[in-house]
Design a protein around this motif. Sequence first.
Motif, PDB file in Angstrom:
ATOM      1  N   THR A   2       0.834  -1.193   0.000  1.00  8.98           N
ATOM      2  CA  THR A   2       0.000   0.000   0.000  1.00  8.98           C
ATOM      3  C   THR A   2       0.876   1.253   0.000  1.00  8.98           C
ATOM      4  OG1 THR A   2      -0.115   0.087   2.421  1.00  8.98           O
ATOM      5  CG2 THR A   2      -1.790  -1.227   1.275  1.00  8.98           C
ATOM      6  N   SER A   4       0.242   4.031   1.831  1.00 10.88           N
ATOM      7  CA  SER A   4       0.181   4.780   3.083  1.00 10.88           C
ATOM      8  C   SER A   4       1.567   4.858   3.710  1.00 10.88           C
ATOM      9  CB  SER A   4      -0.786   4.094   4.046  1.00 10.88           C
ATOM     10  OG  SER A   4      -0.828   4.783   5.278  1.00 10.88           O
ATOM     11  N   ARG A  28      -3.217   8.914  -2.040  1.00  9.90           N
ATOM     12  CA  ARG A  28      -3.336   7.644  -1.329  1.00  9.90           C
ATOM     13  C   ARG A  28      -2.466   7.572  -0.085  1.00  9.90           C
ATOM     14  NH1 ARG A  28      -5.564   3.254  -4.559  1.00  9.90           N
ATOM     15  NH2 ARG A  28      -6.477   4.146  -6.455  1.00  9.90           N
ATOM     16  N   TYR A 199      -2.352   0.810  -8.733  1.00  8.31           N
ATOM     17  CA  TYR A 199      -2.097   0.888  -7.298  1.00  8.31           C
ATOM     18  C   TYR A 199      -2.930  -0.127  -6.521  1.00  8.31           C
ATOM     19  CZ  TYR A 199       0.836   5.096  -7.591  1.00  8.31           C
ATOM     20  OH  TYR A 199       1.853   5.985  -7.834  1.00  8.31           O
ATOM     21  N   GLU A 200      -4.151  -0.366  -6.978  1.00  7.45           N
ATOM     22  CA  GLU A 200      -4.980  -1.376  -6.327  1.00  7.45           C
ATOM     23  C   GLU A 200      -4.390  -2.771  -6.528  1.00  7.45           C
ATOM     24  OE1 GLU A 200      -8.722  -0.571  -8.152  1.00  7.45           O
ATOM     25  OE2 GLU A 200      -8.980   1.323  -7.054  1.00  7.45           O
ATOM     26  N   ALA A 203      -1.491  -3.158  -4.181  1.00  8.81           N
ATOM     27  CA  ALA A 203      -1.973  -3.387  -2.817  1.00  8.81           C
ATOM     28  C   ALA A 203      -2.423  -4.834  -2.629  1.00  8.81           C
ATOM     29  CB  ALA A 203      -3.117  -2.436  -2.497  1.00  8.81           C
TER      30      ALA A 203
END
Length: 234
Positions: A2, A4, A28, A199-200, A203
């Motif tokens: 991710t 974050s 994000r 990006y998904e 993740a």
Amino acid sequence: MTLSNAVVFITGANRGIGLEFAKQALARGARKVYAAARNPDTITLDGVVKVRLDVTDAAQVAAIPVLYPDVTVLVNNAGIARFGGFMDEGSEQSTYEHFETNFFGPLRLTKALAPVLAANGGGAILNVLSVVSWLNAPALAPYGASKSAAWALTNGLRLELAAQNTQVSALHMGFVDTDLTTAIDAPKTKPADIVARAYEGMAAKQPEILADELTQQVKAALSSDKAHYLIGNR
């Protein structure tokens, strides 16, 4: 992987899909975004750290891990795409230039930043490829060859970097609605949609991310008797 609190390094981040990668990384939750381009003055996005980088310049690439030792995510996005076939005048030079940017660029950046990623826990690498990783046509022959090679590179790096816990993903897509495709009359996907799926997929720890319907269809047909890469063969 991710975003974050991640520190993301993006090549070719001044326009098109690269710019979108930078925007969405910030949105994000990335702690820092390094936006790289040959001319950093062309990067207008607020909130990023501008980096001067030509991925074909070995000396510039070698300085990256020293200058930016906190990177946890590398997005190898920089690339060139020019029209032409293998039998066209000047195709040898065109093929050389495509490989310099689209294949050797990601290889150089990965070798430079892999130790940094390892030191920071492993991190992730995303290589931006194409549906033409699996097919070729005279309109974009050298480009397609460079993306096929970059796919093989990505698959090899995934195996070599597994021991240091670095996630390696390939992003494949068809035409994206950017300034690079303005002369192409074909269905195109919005950059925001491609990047969101990329990006998904990261993740979700997907090794291969198929970002649009065309790409999904082509990949699914590779093992059929009428695979897309055999178009034109008799």
